[in-house]
Scaffold this motif. Sequence first.
Motif, PDB file in Angstrom:
ATOM      1  N   GLY A  96       0.985  -1.147   0.092  1.00 38.73           N
ATOM      2  CA  GLY A  96       0.067   0.086  -0.004  1.00 38.73           C
ATOM      3  C   GLY A  96       0.823   1.128   0.015  1.00 38.73           C
ATOM      4  N   VAL A  97       1.970   1.297   0.813  1.00 39.04           N
ATOM      5  CA  VAL A  97       2.571   2.389   1.130  1.00 39.04           C
ATOM      6  C   VAL A  97       3.517   2.555  -0.286  1.00 39.04           C
ATOM      7  N   ALA A  98       3.957   1.513  -0.928  1.00 36.03           N
ATOM      8  CA  ALA A  98       4.837   1.387  -2.225  1.00 36.03           C
ATOM      9  C   ALA A  98       3.911   2.138  -3.282  1.00 36.03           C
ATOM     10  N   LEU A  99       2.644   1.466  -3.381  1.00 32.35           N
ATOM     11  CA  LEU A  99       1.878   2.112  -4.378  1.00 32.35           C
ATOM     12  C   LEU A  99       1.540   3.638  -4.300  1.00 32.35           C
ATOM     13  N   LEU A 100       1.175   4.055  -3.220  1.00 31.74           N
ATOM     14  CA  LEU A 100       1.160   5.577  -2.871  1.00 31.74           C
ATOM     15  C   LEU A 100       2.280   6.382  -3.280  1.00 31.74           C
ATOM     16  N   SER A 101       3.639   5.761  -2.930  1.00 31.14           N
ATOM     17  CA  SER A 101       4.826   6.430  -3.216  1.00 31.14           C
ATOM     18  C   SER A 101       5.200   6.567  -4.855  1.00 31.14           C
ATOM     19  N   LEU A 102       4.802   5.266  -5.601  1.00 34.03           N
ATOM     20  CA  LEU A 102       5.132   5.138  -6.851  1.00 34.03           C
ATOM     21  C   LEU A 102       4.122   6.215  -7.724  1.00 34.03           C
ATOM     22  N   VAL A 103       2.788   6.120  -7.159  1.00 31.43           N
ATOM     23  CA  VAL A 103       1.916   7.001  -7.821  1.00 31.43           C
ATOM     24  C   VAL A 103       2.388   8.540  -7.689  1.00 31.43           C
ATOM     25  N   THR A 104       2.904   8.730  -6.469  1.00 33.57           N
ATOM     26  CA  THR A 104       3.413  10.341  -6.356  1.00 33.57           C
ATOM     27  C   THR A 104       4.709  10.578  -7.342  1.00 33.57           C
ATOM     28  N   SER A 105       5.449   9.539  -7.182  1.00 31.10           N
ATOM     29  CA  SER A 105       6.537   9.827  -8.102  1.00 31.10           C
ATOM     30  C   SER A 105       6.278   9.735  -9.648  1.00 31.10           C
ATOM     31  N   SER A 106       5.477   9.022 -10.070  1.00 30.48           N
ATOM     32  CA  SER A 106       4.918   8.747 -11.176  1.00 30.48           C
ATOM     33  C   SER A 106       4.530  10.020 -11.853  1.00 30.48           C
ATOM     34  N   LEU A 107       3.750  10.770 -10.961  1.00 27.56           N
ATOM     35  CA  LEU A 107       2.691  12.071 -11.067  1.00 27.56           C
ATOM     36  C   LEU A 107       3.887  13.132 -11.417  1.00 27.56           C
ATOM     37  N   ILE A 108       4.968  12.979 -10.359  1.00 34.16           N
ATOM     38  CA  ILE A 108       6.109  14.042 -10.638  1.00 34.16           C
ATOM     39  C   ILE A 108       6.717  13.797 -11.944  1.00 34.16           C
ATOM     40  N   LEU A 109       7.041  12.671 -12.298  1.00 31.78           N
ATOM     41  CA  LEU A 109       7.677  12.354 -13.698  1.00 31.78           C
ATOM     42  C   LEU A 109       6.830  12.745 -14.736  1.00 31.78           C
ATOM     43  N   LEU A 110       5.781  12.743 -14.687  1.00 32.08           N
ATOM     44  CA  LEU A 110       4.707  13.070 -15.822  1.00 32.08           C
ATOM     45  C   LEU A 110       4.462  14.607 -15.634  1.00 32.08           C
ATOM     46  N   ASP A 111       4.923  15.175 -14.666  1.00 33.39           N
ATOM     47  CA  ASP A 111       4.857  16.696 -14.556  1.00 33.39           C
ATOM     48  C   ASP A 111       3.224  17.145 -14.108  1.00 33.39           C
ATOM     49  N   VAL A 112       2.701  16.276 -13.687  1.00 33.98           N
ATOM     50  CA  VAL A 112       1.278  16.518 -13.110  1.00 33.98           C
ATOM     51  C   VAL A 112       1.273  17.582 -12.058  1.00 33.98           C
ATOM     52  N   SER A 113       0.383  18.603 -12.063  1.00 35.29           N
ATOM     53  CA  SER A 113       0.301  19.481 -10.958  1.00 35.29           C
ATOM     54  C   SER A 113       0.182  18.812  -9.579  1.00 35.29           C
ATOM     55  N   VAL A 114       1.068  19.374  -8.606  1.00 41.23           N
ATOM     56  CA  VAL A 114       1.223  19.157  -7.361  1.00 41.23           C
ATOM     57  C   VAL A 114      -0.320  19.079  -6.816  1.00 41.23           C
ATOM     58  N   TYR A 115      -1.252  19.919  -7.119  1.00 37.02           N
ATOM     59  CA  TYR A 115      -2.418  20.058  -6.598  1.00 37.02           C
ATOM     60  C   TYR A 115      -3.361  18.555  -6.837  1.00 37.02           C
ATOM     61  N   MET A 116      -2.975  18.195  -8.168  1.00 36.75           N
ATOM     62  CA  MET A 116      -3.628  16.779  -8.477  1.00 36.75           C
ATOM     63  C   MET A 116      -3.268  15.785  -7.535  1.00 36.75           C
ATOM     64  N   GLN A 117      -2.140  15.921  -7.152  1.00 41.51           N
ATOM     65  CA  GLN A 117      -1.646  14.423  -6.690  1.00 41.51           C
ATOM     66  C   GLN A 117      -2.467  13.947  -5.392  1.00 41.51           C
ATOM     67  N   ASP A 118      -2.640  14.881  -4.451  1.00 40.21           N
ATOM     68  CA  ASP A 118      -3.452  14.549  -3.224  1.00 40.21           C
ATOM     69  C   ASP A 118      -4.864  13.950  -3.747  1.00 40.21           C
ATOM     70  N   MET A 119      -5.376  14.722  -4.562  1.00 44.06           N
ATOM     71  CA  MET A 119      -6.768  14.084  -5.361  1.00 44.06           C
ATOM     72  C   MET A 119      -6.707  12.791  -5.643  1.00 44.06           C
ATOM     73  N   ILE A 120      -5.639  12.369  -6.487  1.00 37.20           N
ATOM     74  CA  ILE A 120      -5.516  11.243  -7.049  1.00 37.20           C
ATOM     75  C   ILE A 120      -4.956  10.112  -5.836  1.00 37.20           C
ATOM     76  N   LYS A 121      -4.379  10.456  -5.030  1.00 36.53           N
ATOM     77  CA  LYS A 121      -4.157   9.730  -4.030  1.00 36.53           C
ATOM     78  C   LYS A 121      -5.579   9.378  -3.326  1.00 36.53           C
ATOM     79  N   GLY A 122      -6.108  10.412  -3.022  1.00 37.55           N
ATOM     80  CA  GLY A 122      -7.681  10.216  -2.351  1.00 37.55           C
ATOM     81  C   GLY A 122      -8.613   9.183  -3.138  1.00 37.55           C
ATOM     82  N   PHE A 123      -8.378   9.426  -4.314  1.00 38.02           N
ATOM     83  CA  PHE A 123      -9.327   8.571  -5.382  1.00 38.02           C
ATOM     84  C   PHE A 123      -8.866   7.186  -5.141  1.00 38.02           C
TER      85      PHE A 123
END
Lengths: 333, 498
Positions: free
Chosen positions: A287-314
């Motif tokens: 679970g913790v690995a998935l969340l970190s992976l998503v965060t780092s993927s979103l950073i690599l994909l240059d997704v807005s920081v504000y989107m990241q929390d939303m996506i984690k919530g979903f």
Amino acid sequence: MSETSLPGGMTETRAPGALRKLAGMREMGLLCIILALCVVMSFASPYFLTWSNFRTIFLSFSIEGIVVIGMTVLLIVGGLDLSVGSVVCLAMVVAGKLFLLGVDPWLASAAGVGAAAAVGAAMGLFVVRVGLSHFIASLAAMVIVRGLCLLITKGTPLSLFSLPPEFKFVGQGSLGGLPVVVLIFVVLAVVFDFLLRRSAKFRTIFYTGSNEKAAEYSGIRTKRVIFWVTVLCSTLTGLAGVIFMARFGSATPQFGVGMELNVIAAAVIGGASLKGGQGSIFGAVLGVALLSLVTSSLILLDVSVYMQDMIKGFILLAAVSFDHLMNKRGKRG
Amino acid sequence: MPPLLQLNRIAKSFGPVKALRDVSFELRAGEIHALAGENGAGKSTTMKIVDGILQPDAGEIRVDGQRRRIRSPLEAQALGIGFVHQEIALCPDVSVAENIFMSATATQRGLMNFAALERKAKAVLAELCDVDPAATVGSLSISNQQLVEIAKALTLDARILILDEPTSALTETETEKLFRIVHRLRERGLGIIHISHRMAEIFEHCDRVTVFRDGEYVTCLDIPETTPQEVVNNMVGREISHLYPAKATQAPGKPLLEVEGVSCDVLSDVSLTLREGEILGLGGLIGAGRSELAKAICGLRRSSKTVRLMGEPVDIPDFSAALERGMVYVSEDRKGEGLFLDMPISQNVSSLRLSQVTKGGLVDRAAETAQAETLGRRLRLKAGKPEDPPSTLSGGNQQKVALARMLSVNPKVVFLDEPTRGVDVGAKSEIHAILRELCEQGVGVVVISSELPELIGLSDRIVVLHEGEITGELGPDEMTEEAIIHLASGLHIQGDAA
């Protein structure tokens, strides 16, 4: 897996049953999602499939992962700890302050972990003796401990550059190419996963969380179990705190704000139930690995920081809803 | 005029368990219609279908001759069906008035007018009982809570009133008061369904009786033209004596467990002796302190007491001490206190003494599974695999898991609280046979049961409690339902005082 069984007793289906059980496990589903995400990301970003990227991802969740281990055990017994963010900070600040006062860093760290354990013991007492819920007891602890951190530091970060290198090694060093913090986390995860699956003492945690009354009626001293698990969670949280200190070489009074949500989310995505009785360390680690992976993927994909929390919530919402629906279907057979 | 309520060939299953196979029922306006049957015969399930809580798998419901689907309790209310539940379904922290008008409040807009609510409640309650509408429901006695439920049904213009074992928790005087009200409602033209185990009540107050057995309609009889014996025979479907295992053939041996002076908040100075080779029944009404007595002896409830086990004085401060001495309490509440419903059967079975399957601090899972399999086979547990959770099992098999747990520690004395509640008839006689077998092996067996035929059929001796005190003991020749009810209602005490 036979639906109607012989009156002779319980039927046995060994090999295919074991395989199917493995496939049906929550952990396998998560592992598949993680692998799928890795495949997608390796096409989406050239930086993804690099050693340094994976190293960064592992580093990013290892210390928080130690807190997730404690939280998972606590969730299994039916508890909850909102104070982990503050307690991480307390361990850091106490250890840092003592070090600055001239105490040996190892001894200071032990005191920091001790302070964290004391917070756990206090919460445990309020839960077991007074009868407060973990939610309320830890909510109060979260606020009080944060205040204490501010008081100790007078609101300013403690700079700990003078920490001796052998202490910093714990947070910053590597052994055979692997960061020490990752090693510590992996060892703790393996040990606790094993204990939860096999140890008789830890089994009482499942009994208590599954049905506290029935556990009591089985001769288990449930209050003791709940108390010690609460202390365990805070102790591991304190340990994470001093490792953070070794890693960053500083102790900030605002460190760890909001950490509890991430930690609980990871444990729950990994299959821990807020009602208690269910969960595994392996799942929580995924679970913790998935969340970190998503965060780092979103950073690599240059997704807005504000989107990241939303996506984690979903992700949290999807994981828990899926589990809930599966459970419901399983019961009304 | 068509009957008020008609059920035709209703069937209902819960997973693999057929709760209702083929149930029919008819209720006329202006009658009190008793619904009789053993536990698990399908009375409550049928009434839940009438109230829209459950949906039937097959069959039809007619109200006033018209075919209806009742999808929720709200729709049942709209059709004039009022349900007074066995377990009271009121909000204990809220006032009587708010409880009575709960459903009206739910649809009300704007602000609450508490004064008006209390006035209206007072008017409804006036003809029933003397209860303050502003009092919280939790502060009322059980009987008054029941009357509040009836008041609630009446405000909804109920024409059909279902009373699910309303007197099981009431004293004799309270019961009489309840029936005076019920008779008045009948005169107003209501149709009343009265679910009860008590023959005396049925024959004194009801007009007709319908009997269910194993989820099927058996017969409907006019009370003036039948006898309690005929009703009981229909309920059981065979001679009662065949249902239960043979009683102890030998005279009871030496005392196994001697308990003296058990006192706590609900028990006063209770003493009890259990002899080797006998099944001791504990009788009494709900709330008489039977479960509390068993729990107190086993250290699950704080009390003062002296206990001797096989002549040796023992100290039992908590349940783990009782377990060490080989004393086990099997709870009446499987879901709440008895089992870990979501954990594997094998882990349920091993939980009383985990040390038996532990080596070097680690649980030996092969040994744990083997233990569950051995005990499962011995109890003829019908379950898939030892890893399956008890939540997937029927009531009877869940109870067998609870018994397997008990047997896992090779107990010396066992207390079984309502061991066959919610258990189907087949599993029930199996459980009875197991208890008798245990008893013959020298285990002391204490059974608590609210089902009088079971208590009489199973026990070698019955001790009856009333309001936390023992009011009498019945030997094998003295056991009758009347004798138990007499002692359980404390009538002889009142008689002595007069």
